[in-house]
Design a protein around this motif. Sequence first.
Motif, mmCIF file in Angstrom:
data_model
loop_
_atom_site.group_PDB
_atom_site.id
_atom_site.type_symbol
_atom_site.label_atom_id
_atom_site.label_comp_id
_atom_site.label_asym_id
_atom_site.label_seq_id
_atom_site.Cartn_x
_atom_site.Cartn_y
_atom_site.Cartn_z
ATOM 1 N N THR A 235 17.048 -2.613 54.935
ATOM 2 C CA THR A 235 17.840 -3.848 54.875
ATOM 3 C C THR A 235 19.311 -3.459 54.815
ATOM 4 O O THR A 235 19.693 -2.522 54.110
ATOM 5 N N LEU A 236 20.122 -4.181 55.532
ATOM 6 C CA LEU A 236 21.534 -3.841 55.653
ATOM 7 C C LEU A 236 22.328 -4.431 54.485
ATOM 8 O O LEU A 236 21.910 -5.394 53.850
ATOM 9 N N TRP A 237 23.474 -3.861 54.216
ATOM 10 C CA TRP A 237 24.433 -4.360 53.238
ATOM 11 C C TRP A 237 25.685 -4.748 54.012
ATOM 12 O O TRP A 237 25.979 -4.208 55.073
ATOM 13 N N ALA A 238 26.467 -5.688 53.487
ATOM 14 C CA ALA A 238 27.620 -6.172 54.254
ATOM 15 C C ALA A 238 28.680 -6.747 53.340
ATOM 16 O O ALA A 238 28.405 -7.177 52.213
ATOM 17 N N SER A 239 29.894 -6.750 53.827
ATOM 18 C CA SER A 239 30.946 -7.613 53.303
ATOM 19 C C SER A 239 31.027 -8.798 54.261
ATOM 20 O O SER A 239 30.374 -8.816 55.300
ATOM 21 N N TRP A 240 31.826 -9.808 53.917
ATOM 22 C CA TRP A 240 31.851 -11.028 54.737
ATOM 23 C C TRP A 240 33.272 -11.536 54.942
ATOM 24 O O TRP A 240 34.036 -11.669 53.970
ATOM 25 N N ALA A 241 33.607 -11.786 56.195
ATOM 26 C CA ALA A 241 34.862 -12.448 56.560
ATOM 27 C C ALA A 241 34.523 -13.878 56.966
ATOM 28 O O ALA A 241 33.675 -14.093 57.850
ATOM 29 N N VAL A 242 35.158 -14.832 56.322
ATOM 30 C CA VAL A 242 34.845 -16.254 56.526
ATOM 31 C C VAL A 242 36.114 -16.968 56.979
ATOM 32 O O VAL A 242 37.175 -16.840 56.346
ATOM 33 N N ALA A 243 35.991 -17.717 58.057
ATOM 34 C CA ALA A 243 37.156 -18.408 58.612
ATOM 35 C C ALA A 243 36.829 -19.872 58.864
ATOM 36 O O ALA A 243 35.816 -20.200 59.495
ATOM 37 N N GLY A 244 37.692 -20.740 58.353
ATOM 38 C CA GLY A 244 37.634 -22.158 58.671
ATOM 39 C C GLY A 244 38.775 -22.514 59.598
ATOM 40 O O GLY A 244 39.540 -21.633 60.029
ATOM 41 N N PRO A 245 38.935 -23.783 59.902
ATOM 42 C CA PRO A 245 40.039 -24.182 60.782
ATOM 43 C C PRO A 245 41.416 -23.818 60.236
ATOM 44 O O PRO A 245 42.338 -23.550 61.007
#
Length: 397
Positions: A235-245
């Motif tokens: 199973t992979l591990w990740a960070s997250w980049a989140v973008a809204g308008p």
Amino acid sequence: MTGADPLPPLRTRLRSLRPAAFGADPGGARMERIRRSPNFADGVFQNPVGARTRPSGSTLELAKVYFRKEERARRAPAGTMPVHATTYADLAEPPATGLRLTWMGHSSVLAEIDGRRILFDPVWGERCSPFAFVGPKRLHPVPLPLATLGPVDAVVISHDHYDHLDLPTIRSLAGTDTVFAVPLGVGAHLERWGVSADQLRELDWNETAQIAGISLTATPARHFCGRGLRNQQHTLWASWAVAGPEHRIYHSGDTGYFPGFKDIGAEHGPFDATMIQIGAYSEYWPDIHMTPAEGMRAHLDLQGGKPHGALLPIHWATFNLAPHAWAEPGEWTRDAAEEAGQAAAFPRPGEPFEPAGILPVDPWWRAVAAPIAHPWRRTRAADVPQANLDLDLAGER
């Protein structure tokens, strides 16, 4: 079953005895997709740069440090930890700036971004453990019951360790309309716990899911995975980049420092706020968790090399997971932020704030923390000419 019926294979029978909290191993089409991943080689997921995932040094020495009575005492608050009891009124009005963060403790954060609600690494359980009777126990109550949090558009999971992926919490959320964004392979756990396949968005690094008008991109991290007795690294591990308008935010999950933060920032930043792991570090596992100094460096890398946005320290104060003093991550991060000229928020668990507004900066932990040393200040002092040592290097701030 008759006497002539064959028994199921031994592996199948053993799997049926496996505790539900261990989750499930990926298989079938999911495992085929894992094998095709550019981040999967030699039968396991690989880190972006080399990382030792098992503690270095003497196991006996680590055990002595970890279980010594006086050492255990310094790794927990000396009094009742202050918690902001999040209420409906706190979250009823939309954020004036369009972005509001509420740290629920450890790595759990509710992000209200451009009219949507994203819940990162929700852990409402009493222990981060597969068992209810043993394992690191919560040092403070949750700021509000999960049932009163209200609907969320997406639940984002960074990886499958128990302090980030909590069985009772996921089961509670599985019956809602929320969508789960998870790293590749983690969906097998969630499906076993009642999350339907159409609720899952399972991503490899640098893949993006669009959920309710918000882009969620799984980005690299330097860590590892595993819940059961066998750690297959499937199973992979990740960070997250989140973008809204209008806004961009970043959640580090668990990670050691690596040069890839600059690439993530160049591709997805700069960010209005970052949520950066700064706790549970140790010289015994330097490659997989960041110190506060490394966390600050990661934030600056994500922002193009200069102070920008607000940093929210996460992965501290809620569970006892490392040998350092309970309050050390907070104190060290304050020093690192001051030295870098970077705005940092220090909310009590459950205290909402807007990164573009007035940040909570009161060192609330000092009222309930045992006295701590400041080894990072001594390290800095060693690099400063003797004539300057009386400026502020050993004093309280």
